[in-house]
Write a protein that holds these residues in place. Structure first.
Motif, PDB file in Angstrom:
ATOM      1  N   ALA A   1      30.763  57.468  35.368  1.00 20.91           N
ATOM      2  CA  ALA A   1      31.356  57.277  34.036  1.00 20.91           C
ATOM      3  C   ALA A   1      32.885  57.250  34.031  1.00 20.91           C
ATOM      4  O   ALA A   1      33.508  57.281  32.981  1.00 20.91           O
ATOM      5  N   ARG A   2      33.501  57.194  35.214  1.00 17.45           N
ATOM      6  CA  ARG A   2      34.960  57.149  35.236  1.00 17.45           C
ATOM      7  C   ARG A   2      35.421  55.721  34.911  1.00 17.45           C
ATOM      8  O   ARG A   2      34.796  54.761  35.358  1.00 17.45           O
ATOM      9  N   PRO A   3      36.525  55.566  34.137  1.00 19.33           N
ATOM     10  CA  PRO A   3      36.972  54.227  33.726  1.00 19.33           C
ATOM     11  C   PRO A   3      37.210  53.332  34.940  1.00 19.33           C
ATOM     12  O   PRO A   3      37.923  53.725  35.867  1.00 19.33           O
ATOM     13  N   ASP A   4      36.628  52.159  34.918  1.00 18.72           N
ATOM     14  CA  ASP A   4      36.686  51.263  36.076  1.00 18.72           C
ATOM     15  C   ASP A   4      36.682  49.828  35.555  1.00 18.72           C
ATOM     16  O   ASP A   4      35.633  49.261  35.307  1.00 18.72           O
ATOM     17  N   PHE A   5      37.874  49.282  35.327  1.00 25.79           N
ATOM     18  CA  PHE A   5      37.958  47.978  34.657  1.00 25.79           C
ATOM     19  C   PHE A   5      39.110  47.169  35.235  1.00 25.79           C
ATOM     20  O   PHE A   5      39.948  47.689  35.987  1.00 25.79           O
ATOM     21  N   SER A   6      39.177  45.905  34.871  1.00 30.15           N
ATOM     22  CA  SER A   6      40.287  45.046  35.269  1.00 30.15           C
ATOM     23  C   SER A   6      40.448  43.938  34.247  1.00 30.15           C
ATOM     24  O   SER A   6      39.470  43.454  33.685  1.00 30.15           O
ATOM     25  N   THR A   7      41.700  43.557  34.005  1.00 33.47           N
ATOM     26  CA  THR A   7      41.985  42.400  33.162  1.00 33.47           C
ATOM     27  C   THR A   7      42.785  41.396  33.984  1.00 33.47           C
ATOM     28  O   THR A   7      43.678  41.783  34.744  1.00 33.47           O
ATOM     29  N   THR A   8      42.444  40.128  33.858  1.00 34.64           N
ATOM     30  CA  THR A   8      43.211  39.056  34.489  1.00 34.64           C
ATOM     31  C   THR A   8      43.575  38.040  33.415  1.00 34.64           C
ATOM     32  O   THR A   8      42.739  37.708  32.571  1.00 34.64           O
ATOM     33  N   ASP A   9      44.818  37.581  33.439  1.00 33.35           N
ATOM     34  CA  ASP A   9      45.239  36.490  32.557  1.00 33.35           C
ATOM     35  C   ASP A   9      45.450  35.243  33.398  1.00 33.35           C
ATOM     36  O   ASP A   9      45.765  35.319  34.588  1.00 33.35           O
ATOM     37  N   ILE A  10      45.284  34.102  32.755  1.00 40.87           N
ATOM     38  CA  ILE A  10      45.442  32.847  33.487  1.00 40.87           C
ATOM     39  C   ILE A  10      46.080  31.844  32.539  1.00 40.87           C
ATOM     40  O   ILE A  10      45.802  31.862  31.342  1.00 40.87           O
ATOM     41  N   GLU A  11      46.996  31.026  33.063  1.00 43.06           N
ATOM     42  CA  GLU A  11      47.655  30.036  32.202  1.00 43.06           C
ATOM     43  C   GLU A  11      47.641  28.670  32.871  1.00 43.06           C
ATOM     44  O   GLU A  11      47.891  28.540  34.067  1.00 43.06           O
ATOM     45  N   LEU A  12      47.345  27.679  32.048  1.00 42.97           N
ATOM     46  CA  LEU A  12      47.269  26.295  32.510  1.00 42.97           C
ATOM     47  C   LEU A  12      48.603  25.612  32.251  1.00 42.97           C
ATOM     48  O   LEU A  12      49.122  25.645  31.131  1.00 42.97           O
ATOM     49  N   ALA A  13      49.182  24.981  33.283  1.00 41.42           N
ATOM     50  CA  ALA A  13      50.441  24.241  33.118  1.00 41.42           C
ATOM     51  C   ALA A  13      50.120  22.773  32.835  1.00 41.42           C
ATOM     52  O   ALA A  13      49.022  22.306  33.141  1.00 41.42           O
ATOM     53  N   PRO A  14      51.078  22.044  32.245  1.00 44.39           N
ATOM     54  CA  PRO A  14      50.806  20.635  31.909  1.00 44.39           C
ATOM     55  C   PRO A  14      50.422  19.779  33.116  1.00 44.39           C
ATOM     56  O   PRO A  14      49.753  18.759  32.984  1.00 44.39           O
TER      57      PRO A  14
END
Lengths: 172, 344
Positions: free
Chosen positions: B20-33
């Motif tokens: 039950a210990r917090p175990d997470f990840s966030t990833t952001d991604i950006e598309l260029a022209p």
């Protein structure tokens, strides 16, 4: 030597003449990293155990953390910055990448300098000779195998490129 | 006399933090022209290959060349929280969040592609640099052109993925329940030679089979397996952490010895791929699983050679000679109870 312990460092570094007045009494490692900003040479242990600060002094491989900077006056120093460039890697560097012999990269500059020293003395080393040649360079990531095979691959490429040539020629 | 022995060691390892210990990840991604993408993830690249891995996963998921991906990691000003790099969780947790970020970005991209191709966005697949109707392959647009179109029309060009493997917990009484999100397995096999005159233990051969789920980058997995086994060998035979009253007495490479190239065999890596349905493309972590079985493997091989069990680490020549009765115990073993309590 004046009261500030200033000394004149006149030497050749990576083929270029260097002349500057700096604080003396330090290690060659400090001169390279702090004065010349050649930070490719790494300080691992600072006590001559890990080999990550290996550079060449007049063609001999030395530990920059155990070498007084004054010892390099009038000498020719080769650091990792003088061995290949990101767009034009030396065969040893390319082979280490190709084999997967680079993980965190801390040992890599010293490893490359030791490999060059080995191949200069022994262009066609056996696996055992490669192991002996880099046994003064610690690596915590790779388990050494991919580094050893990388150096072997580079040796074969250098041999094929110029059987009679030396590693020094390949650097310059 | 030099005696040889063979030993096997195996382990099971719970990936991530579990319990039950917090175990997470966030990833952001950006598309260029121009159709390239930039990935932001807060985890650290320590040489284990996280940056390469996330770029590979994103390139695969979006169907674009690896060269068209860029990554920024561990920049607290710009990267979202991915949790620490530990517990062999990076591939498993951060990899999954990267895939979710791609899927988030693919939604507005598929919408626009559906409008331009006059087709159902749900039928579009991203493959080989194209966004294509899987039923009518002639209806397709290049990923690069679509990226330009997204920017021209001011559509959403950022995606974000959050992945959590935080488990429930185990029953406090029985320890039964939801301990870890998934498990890794590994086995190793070693042949050792024990010199009974000097006490030196030499590992002649060491093979390591590690369950990677799916090896996203086989060469990097091999690097983890080989490096992990050598760290395990150091733990078994060389690395003697001397602690007195909470203080390290040998925190130097001249006094705390780790293996050099001359101390280790050429580790033979074996990548075992048992698809893990909860991992990114079936993958899971290999870092610690590749390290844990080494010491028991070597100790089993020593027992096989001597008929005597080693119950201490590291098995240095000195300690081995004591075990063999060739060196007298000079000092009494100090137990925790005997330790002087430090003055406040």
């Amino acid at each position: 030597m004046d009261e500030n312990n200033l000394i004149k460092m006149e030497l050749t570094v990576n083929g270029e003449a260097v002349s500057m007045i700096v604080k003396g009494g330090r290690r060659l490692l400090d001169f390279l990293r702090d004065d010349l900003h050649l930070t490719g040479t790494k300080e691992g242990c600072g006590e001559g155990e890990c080999g990550s600060c290996t550079v060449h002094l007049d063609g001999q491989s030395v530990l920059a953390c155990l070498t007084p900077m004054e010892r390099a006056i009038g000498c020719s120093v080769l650091t990792i910055e003088g061995v290949g460039s990101p767009t034009n890697l030396h065969p040893v560097q390319a082979a280490l990448l190709d084999e997967g012999g680079v993980q965190c990269g801390m040992c890599t500059p010293g490893m490359v300098m030791s490999a060059l020293d080995l191949l200069e003395r022994n262009p066609d080393p056996t696996i055992e000779e490669i192991i002996e040649g880099i046994s003064g360079n610690l690596c915590r990531c790779t388990g050494y195998k991919k580094i050893i095979y990388g150096i072997q691959q580079a040796a074969q490429e250098l041999q094929a490129a110029s059987p009679a040539g030396t590693v020094k020629e390949s650097v310059e | 006399m030099k005696l040889r022995g063979i030993g096997v060691g195996s382990m099971m390892y719970g990936l991530g933090y579990g319990f039950a210990r917090p175990d997470f990840s966030t990833t952001d991604i950006e598309l260029a022209p121009d159709g390239t993408v930039t990935i932001w993830n807060g985890a650290s690249e320590l040489g284990q290959g996280l940056q390469t891995l996330l770029c590979q996963l994103v390139a695969e998921e979006l169907g674009i060349p690896y060269e068209d991906t860029f990554i920024i990691t561990a920049d607290t000003g710009r990267t979202p929280d991915a949790g620490p790099v530990s517990a062999s969780r990076s591939t498993y947790v951060q990899g999954n969040s990267a895939l979710k970020a791609c899927r988030d970005l693919k939604k507005p991209m598929a919408e626009l592609a559906g409008e331009l191709l006059k087709t159902d966005p749900d039928q579009l697949i991203f493959k080989k640099g194209l966004v294509q109707d899987q039923n009518e392959p002639s209806r397709s647009i290049s990923f690069t052109n679509l990226a330009g179109g997204m920017h021209q029309r001011g559509r959403r060009v950022r995606g974000s993925g959050y992945h959590s493997i935080t488990t429930g917990d185990v029953d406090k009484e029985t320890s039964q329940g939801d301990a870890y999100a998934t498990y890794a397995w590994a086995s190793q096999l070693a042949e050792v030679e024990v010199d009974t005159e000097t006490g030196q233990v030499t590992v002649l051969r060491l093979a390591s089979a590690t369950d990677a789920g799916k090896a996203i980058n086989p060469k990097m997995v091999e690097g983890q397996i080989e490096g992990g086994a050598v760290q395990g060998l150091g733990f078994a035979l060389m690395e003697d952490m001397k602690i007195e009253q909470g203080e390290f007495k040998n925190a130097k490479l001249s006094t705390y010895l780790i293996p050099t190239a001359a101390d280790v065999p050429m580790v033979e890596p074996l990548i075992v791929e048992v698809y893990d349905p909860t991992g990114p493309y079936g993958a899971k972590g290999v870092a610690e699983p590749a390290t844990i079985p080494t010491a028991p493997t070597i100790f089993n091989a020593i027992a096989n050679a001597l008929g005597q069990r080693v119950r201490f680490t590291p098995a240095t020549p000195e300690k081995m000679l004591k075990l063999l009765g060739k060196l007298e115990e000079k000092e009494e073993q100090i137990t925790i109870e005997d330790m002087p309590y430090p003055e406040p």
